[in-house]
Design a protein around this motif. Structure first.
Motif, PDB file in Angstrom:
ATOM      1  N   ILE A   1       1.086  -0.863   0.034  1.00  0.00           N
ATOM      2  CA  ILE A   1       0.029   0.253  -0.194  1.00  0.00           C
ATOM      3  C   ILE A   1       1.087   1.482  -0.136  1.00  0.00           C
ATOM      4  CG2 ILE A   1      -1.405   1.401   1.615  1.00  0.00           C
ATOM      5  CD1 ILE A   1      -3.484  -1.074  -0.160  1.00  0.00           C
ATOM      6  N   LYS A   2       1.809   1.108   0.854  1.00  0.00           N
ATOM      7  CA  LYS A   2       2.251   1.952   0.961  1.00  0.00           C
ATOM      8  C   LYS A   2       3.188   2.552  -0.612  1.00  0.00           C
ATOM      9  CE  LYS A   2       6.608   3.732   3.573  1.00  0.00           C
ATOM     10  NZ  LYS A   2       8.412   3.692   2.758  1.00  0.00           N
TER      11      LYS A   2
ATOM     12  N   ASN B   1       1.594   9.675  -6.150  1.00  0.00           N
ATOM     13  CA  ASN B   1       1.495  10.529  -5.422  1.00  0.00           C
ATOM     14  C   ASN B   1       2.802  11.382  -6.494  1.00  0.00           C
ATOM     15  OD1 ASN B   1       1.121  12.317  -3.169  1.00  0.00           O
ATOM     16  ND2 ASN B   1       3.252  12.623  -3.220  1.00  0.00           N
TER      17      ASN B   1
ATOM     18  N   ARG C   1       1.073   3.887  -2.860  1.00  0.00           N
ATOM     19  CA  ARG C   1       1.130   5.456  -2.955  1.00  0.00           C
ATOM     20  C   ARG C   1       1.831   6.138  -3.056  1.00  0.00           C
ATOM     21  NH1 ARG C   1      -1.849   4.663   2.944  1.00  0.00           N
ATOM     22  NH2 ARG C   1      -3.723   4.720   2.550  1.00  0.00           N
ATOM     23  N   GLU C   2       2.486   5.469  -2.810  1.00  0.00           N
ATOM     24  CA  GLU C   2       4.534   6.982  -3.319  1.00  0.00           C
ATOM     25  C   GLU C   2       4.308   6.711  -4.926  1.00  0.00           C
ATOM     26  OE1 GLU C   2       7.586   4.800  -1.779  1.00  0.00           O
ATOM     27  OE2 GLU C   2       7.151   5.316   0.547  1.00  0.00           O
TER      28      GLU C   2
ATOM     29  N   ILE D   1      -6.624   6.169  -1.957  1.00  0.00           N
ATOM     30  CA  ILE D   1      -6.337   4.627  -1.358  1.00  0.00           C
ATOM     31  C   ILE D   1      -5.584   5.334   0.040  1.00  0.00           C
ATOM     32  CG2 ILE D   1      -4.552   2.692  -0.856  1.00  0.00           C
ATOM     33  CD1 ILE D   1      -3.796   2.832  -4.160  1.00  0.00           C
TER      34      ILE D   1
ATOM     35  N   TYR E   1      -8.292  -1.125   4.539  1.00  0.00           N
ATOM     36  CA  TYR E   1      -7.789  -0.079   3.605  1.00  0.00           C
ATOM     37  C   TYR E   1      -9.084   0.019   3.272  1.00  0.00           C
ATOM     38  CZ  TYR E   1      -3.116  -0.367   4.210  1.00  0.00           C
ATOM     39  OH  TYR E   1      -1.617  -0.099   5.359  1.00  0.00           O
TER      40      TYR E   1
ATOM     41  N   ALA F   1      -3.412   9.151  -5.585  1.00  0.00           N
ATOM     42  CA  ALA F   1      -3.075   8.715  -4.347  1.00  0.00           C
ATOM     43  C   ALA F   1      -4.024   8.694  -3.460  1.00  0.00           C
ATOM     44  CB  ALA F   1      -1.626   9.229  -3.749  1.00  0.00           C
ATOM     45  N   ASN F   2      -4.622   9.523  -2.622  1.00  0.00           N
ATOM     46  CA  ASN F   2      -5.700   9.855  -2.094  1.00  0.00           C
ATOM     47  C   ASN F   2      -6.525   9.112  -1.671  1.00  0.00           C
ATOM     48  OD1 ASN F   2      -4.118  11.630   0.125  1.00  0.00           O
ATOM     49  ND2 ASN F   2      -5.450  13.804  -1.355  1.00  0.00           N
TER      50      ASN F   2
END
Length: 238
Positions: free
Chosen positions: A205-206, A213, A209-210, A223, A231, A220-221
């Motif tokens: 997930i991290k 983003n 998102r990165e 998720i 999640y 990204a937001n």
């Protein structure tokens, strides 16, 4: 399973390579071997493998570095082989792009299970065996997921994802605003009934998102973390 599946086994211990090879050849897979990181990297880039089993502790270039360098060129599924006390390195492996791991000492049958799960989920036709004929293209305000092409665009720009990052995003996006626990995501996206580490989900997930983003913070937001639960893919109200 297709008989021309090709797998690279990387370990500096010949007996471990031989054991893994024996069990995978029973599944009629074609097996290549490498005994160090440099040899593994050359083969991984030159040959289109369906899966790579990669030992973490290798002489010279270790598994983390090999994985990182492979990811600069290819999205081949990678299963990291680690020893019991290497938990931090295992998480680091996920951060540089590994898709899964097995822990030494391992059961050869578990290795076969992991490989089969990887091959199932890296197939564009096998995703969860769900009937999603009406959902080949998912379109949201800042994000489009073309499942036939396995292509993700955020605000009109392509986003390069590994197979696992893509599957996770696609799975969440199929059920907007539905909350999924980490356990449920491991079961449905990773095909784990009893294996797995919940941090696998958090790490993916991290990274997802990165990557989104960098192109679109709005995408990204979408998720969203639901604290204490898991999640969800959050679609803003019109």
């Amino acid at each position: 399973m297709d008989k021309d599946v090709k797998i690279l086994v990387v370990d500096d211990e010949e007996r471990i390579r031989r054991l893994i090879r024996m069990y995978l050849e029973r599944e009629e897979y074609t097996i290549d071997e490498a005994e160090n990181g440099e040899e593994a990297l050359i083969k991984a880039i030159d040959v289109n493998y369906d899966c790579i089993l990669l030992d973490l502790m290798l002489p010279g270039m270790d598994g983390i570095e090999v994985c990182q360098k492979i990811r600069e060129h290819k999205s081949t599924p990678i299963i990291m082989i680690t020893a019991k006390g290497e938990e931090t390195n295992r998480v680091h492996g996920f951060e540089v792009g590994a898709d899964d791991y097995v822990v030494k000492p391992f059961s050869p049958r578990e290795v076969v299970y992991r490989v089969k799960a990887i091959l199932r989920r890296s197939s564009t036709t096998a995703f969860l065996n769900l009937d999603q004929t009406a959902n080949d293209v998912l379109v949201f305000a800042n994000l489009t997921i073309d499942h036939d092409a396995h292509r993700v665009t955020a605000d009109g720009t392509d986003v390069s994802l590994t197979p696992k990052e893509y599957e996770l995003l696609h799975y969440l996006a199929l059920s907007p605003n539905k909350v999924f626990s980490r356990e449920q995501l491991l079961k449905d996206v990773w095909n784990y009934e009893f294996f797995g580490d919940l941090r696998t989900v958090d790490t993916h997930i991290k990274r997802l998102r990165e990557k989104l983003n960098k192109v679109s913070p709005q995408a990204a937001n979408m998720i969203a973390t639901v604290w204490g639960v898991g999640y969800k893919f959050e679609v803003p109200a019109e």
